[in-house]
Motif scaffolding. Structure first.
Motif, PDB file in Angstrom:
ATOM      1  N   LYS A  26       0.828  -1.205   0.000  1.00  0.00           N
ATOM      2  CA  LYS A  26       0.000   0.000   0.000  1.00  0.00           C
ATOM      3  C   LYS A  26       0.864   1.257   0.000  1.00  0.00           C
ATOM      4  N   ASP A  27       1.909   1.252   0.821  1.00  0.00           N
ATOM      5  CA  ASP A  27       2.822   2.400   0.870  1.00  0.00           C
ATOM      6  C   ASP A  27       3.532   2.571  -0.465  1.00  0.00           C
ATOM      7  N   LEU A  28       3.963   1.437  -1.033  1.00  0.00           N
ATOM      8  CA  LEU A  28       4.694   1.470  -2.297  1.00  0.00           C
ATOM      9  C   LEU A  28       3.812   2.002  -3.420  1.00  0.00           C
ATOM     10  N   ILE A  29       2.586   1.523  -3.486  1.00  0.00           N
ATOM     11  CA  ILE A  29       1.640   1.981  -4.515  1.00  0.00           C
ATOM     12  C   ILE A  29       1.326   3.456  -4.328  1.00  0.00           C
ATOM     13  N   GLU A  30       1.172   3.867  -3.073  1.00  0.00           N
ATOM     14  CA  GLU A  30       0.870   5.270  -2.770  1.00  0.00           C
ATOM     15  C   GLU A  30       1.998   6.196  -3.232  1.00  0.00           C
ATOM     16  N   VAL A  31       3.232   5.773  -2.988  1.00  0.00           N
ATOM     17  CA  VAL A  31       4.381   6.574  -3.405  1.00  0.00           C
ATOM     18  C   VAL A  31       4.476   6.640  -4.928  1.00  0.00           C
ATOM     19  N   ILE A  32       4.309   5.488  -5.583  1.00  0.00           N
ATOM     20  CA  ILE A  32       4.420   5.438  -7.054  1.00  0.00           C
ATOM     21  C   ILE A  32       3.322   6.267  -7.708  1.00  0.00           C
ATOM     22  N   ILE A  33       2.078   6.093  -7.259  1.00  0.00           N
ATOM     23  CA  ILE A  33       0.958   6.844  -7.843  1.00  0.00           C
ATOM     24  C   ILE A  33       1.122   8.333  -7.571  1.00  0.00           C
ATOM     25  N   GLY A  34       1.473   8.668  -6.330  1.00  0.00           N
ATOM     26  CA  GLY A  34       1.663  10.070  -5.978  1.00  0.00           C
ATOM     27  C   GLY A  34       2.796  10.708  -6.754  1.00  0.00           C
ATOM     28  N   PHE A  35       3.853   9.949  -6.971  1.00  0.00           N
ATOM     29  CA  PHE A  35       5.024  10.446  -7.697  1.00  0.00           C
ATOM     30  C   PHE A  35       4.653  10.864  -9.118  1.00  0.00           C
ATOM     31  N   PHE A  36       3.983   9.979  -9.835  1.00  0.00           N
ATOM     32  CA  PHE A  36       3.645  10.277 -11.238  1.00  0.00           C
ATOM     33  C   PHE A  36       2.435  11.210 -11.352  1.00  0.00           C
ATOM     34  N   SER A  37       1.523  11.130 -10.391  1.00  0.00           N
ATOM     35  CA  SER A  37       0.344  12.006 -10.428  1.00  0.00           C
ATOM     36  C   SER A  37       0.722  13.464 -10.186  1.00  0.00           C
ATOM     37  N   THR A  73      -1.315  16.549 -11.327  1.00  0.00           N
ATOM     38  CA  THR A  73      -2.062  17.221 -10.259  1.00  0.00           C
ATOM     39  C   THR A  73      -1.121  17.621  -9.143  1.00  0.00           C
ATOM     40  N   ARG A  74      -0.843  18.893  -9.026  1.00  0.00           N
ATOM     41  CA  ARG A  74       0.112  19.361  -8.018  1.00  0.00           C
ATOM     42  C   ARG A  74      -0.553  19.510  -6.641  1.00  0.00           C
ATOM     43  N   SER A  75      -1.238  18.448  -6.227  1.00  0.00           N
ATOM     44  CA  SER A  75      -1.893  18.497  -4.928  1.00  0.00           C
ATOM     45  C   SER A  75      -0.862  18.323  -3.814  1.00  0.00           C
ATOM     46  N   LYS A  76      -1.235  18.707  -2.613  1.00  0.00           N
ATOM     47  CA  LYS A  76      -0.323  18.603  -1.476  1.00  0.00           C
ATOM     48  C   LYS A  76       0.048  17.153  -1.195  1.00  0.00           C
ATOM     49  N   LYS A  77      -0.947  16.251  -1.270  1.00  0.00           N
ATOM     50  CA  LYS A  77      -0.703  14.837  -1.019  1.00  0.00           C
ATOM     51  C   LYS A  77       0.260  14.263  -2.044  1.00  0.00           C
ATOM     52  N   ASN A  78       0.029  14.580  -3.322  1.00  0.00           N
ATOM     53  CA  ASN A  78       0.919  14.078  -4.375  1.00  0.00           C
ATOM     54  C   ASN A  78       2.322  14.664  -4.243  1.00  0.00           C
ATOM     55  N   ARG A  79       2.382  15.926  -3.789  1.00  0.00           N
ATOM     56  CA  ARG A  79       3.696  16.564  -3.613  1.00  0.00           C
ATOM     57  C   ARG A  79       4.515  15.832  -2.554  1.00  0.00           C
ATOM     58  N   ILE A  80       3.868  15.451  -1.455  1.00  0.00           N
ATOM     59  CA  ILE A  80       4.560  14.724  -0.385  1.00  0.00           C
ATOM     60  C   ILE A  80       5.102  13.395  -0.897  1.00  0.00           C
ATOM     61  N   GLN A  81       4.267  12.661  -1.638  1.00  0.00           N
ATOM     62  CA  GLN A  81       4.695  11.366  -2.162  1.00  0.00           C
ATOM     63  C   GLN A  81       5.741  11.518  -3.254  1.00  0.00           C
ATOM     64  N   PHE A  82       5.622  12.582  -4.051  1.00  0.00           N
ATOM     65  CA  PHE A  82       6.601  12.831  -5.103  1.00  0.00           C
ATOM     66  C   PHE A  82       7.987  13.034  -4.505  1.00  0.00           C
ATOM     67  N   PHE A  83       8.077  13.904  -3.512  1.00  0.00           N
ATOM     68  CA  PHE A  83       9.382  14.182  -2.913  1.00  0.00           C
ATOM     69  C   PHE A  83       9.879  13.021  -2.062  1.00  0.00           C
ATOM     70  N   PHE A  84       8.952  12.275  -1.463  1.00  0.00           N
ATOM     71  CA  PHE A  84       9.380  11.090  -0.722  1.00  0.00           C
ATOM     72  C   PHE A  84      10.030  10.093  -1.681  1.00  0.00           C
ATOM     73  N   GLY A  85       9.449   9.957  -2.871  1.00  0.00           N
ATOM     74  CA  GLY A  85      10.045   9.103  -3.898  1.00  0.00           C
ATOM     75  C   GLY A  85      11.398   9.633  -4.337  1.00  0.00           C
ATOM     76  N   ILE A  86      11.514  10.951  -4.471  1.00  0.00           N
ATOM     77  CA  ILE A  86      12.794  11.568  -4.834  1.00  0.00           C
ATOM     78  C   ILE A  86      13.848  11.284  -3.775  1.00  0.00           C
ATOM     79  N   TYR A  87      13.457  11.369  -2.514  1.00  0.00           N
ATOM     80  CA  TYR A  87      14.406  11.130  -1.425  1.00  0.00           C
ATOM     81  C   TYR A  87      14.865   9.667  -1.392  1.00  0.00           C
ATOM     82  N   ILE A  88      13.980   8.769  -1.777  1.00  0.00           N
ATOM     83  CA  ILE A  88      14.361   7.360  -1.878  1.00  0.00           C
ATOM     84  C   ILE A  88      15.379   7.185  -3.007  1.00  0.00           C
TER      85      ILE A  88
END
Length: 276
Positions: free
Chosen positions: A61-72, A76-91
């Motif tokens: 679930k975490d992995l899917i959330e990060v992947i979807i948020g990263f590409f979304s 969609t520059r939503s706050k939730k997607n931004r958090i997952q996008f940068f979390f993916g970048i940090y990984i």
């Protein structure tokens, strides 16, 4: 390799891969106690893949959330997607640092670092790091939304230390994540998700070293049993560690590292050079 040996190696690899006590050190201890040489890099990669599958399924679930948020985030520059996008970048940043420095330091790890006394010393260093982060450094309260590039760089550098035999990868990432001020749950989640690209990346890089002869020598039944055993006990290790850290302290792992270091130093042949 016998079925019993395959089960033992699978249990050791699975349980110690994610606990901050160095899976490499425990594989070394196991093969010296059994008198059975570990079948080399090819078999190690094989077992690591089983551990990665356990992480990917447990944190699906975490992995899917990060992947979807990263590409979304590109749409969609939503706050939730931004958090997952940068979390993916940090990984990715921590993974690149580990990969590049790991390859540069690989040749630095000479035979003198593959002996029981050196591994015992590395276990002590891991234990001291756990004590420092538990007793000296105060826990932070920053979550993934508060992370920055500096955090990823520090954790990536810490993870690189695991190229040294006896230094725990999970321990190094957990210690450095807590050191930069991440709260415990975020540090644990970041550490677990980091293992996926690191092991998959090292597997791709090591494809040229994979030997079909080693697989043939081990035997199909032993390969299947070791893979399944590693997967099961990796899952157990993940569940147990997460539950343990909710109600207990890292210092107990430090005590265990010291005990393992004493055993390695005093009871294993100091002149033995381990093929790891």
């Amino acid at each position: 390799m016998s079925i019993i040996e395959a089960i033992i190696f699978g249990i050791v690899q699975g349980l110690t891969e994610f606990l901050p006590i160095s899976s490499t050190a425990h594989i070394v201890i196991t093969q010296l106690i059994l008198g059975t040489p570990f079948p080399g890099l090819t078999f190690e990669i094989y077992l690591h893949i089983a551990s990665v599958f356990a992480v990917m399924i447990y944190f699906r679930k975490d992995l899917i959330e990060v992947i979807i948020g990263f590409f979304s985030y590109f749409k969609t520059r939503s706050k939730k997607n931004r958090i997952q996008f940068f979390f993916g970048i940090y990984i990715l940043i921590a993974t690149v640092i580990t990969g590049v420095l790991g390859m540069l330091l690989k040749d630095f790890v000479g035979d003198s670092m593959k002996t029981p006394p050196y591994i015992a010393g590395a276990l002590i260093v891991t234990g001291l790091g756990l004590i420092f982060i538990e007793r000296v450094h105060q826990y932070g309260a920053r979550t993934e939304k508060d992370m920055n590039f500096f955090d990823a760089i520090v954790v990536g550098l810490g993870q690189t230390l695991a190229v040294l035999p006896g230094i725990s990868r999970s321990g190094a990432t957990l210690i450095t994540a807590l050191l930069v001020g991440l709260e415990r749950d975020t540090a644990v989640r970041y550490s677990f998700l980091l293992v996926i690209p690191v092991i998959l990346g090292s597997t791709v890089l090591a494809v040229g070293d994979v030997s079909s002869e080693i697989f043939a020598a081990i035997g199909t039944p032993a390969l299947i049993v070791s893979f399944i055993t590693t997967f099961i006990f990796s899952w157990i290790g993940i569940v147990w560690l997460i539950d343990f850290l909710k109600r207990s302290k890292l210092i107990y792992f430090a005590i265990y590292c010291f005990a393992a270091a004493i055993f390695v130093y005093f009871f294993l042949d100091a002149t033995t050079i381990i093929d790891i």
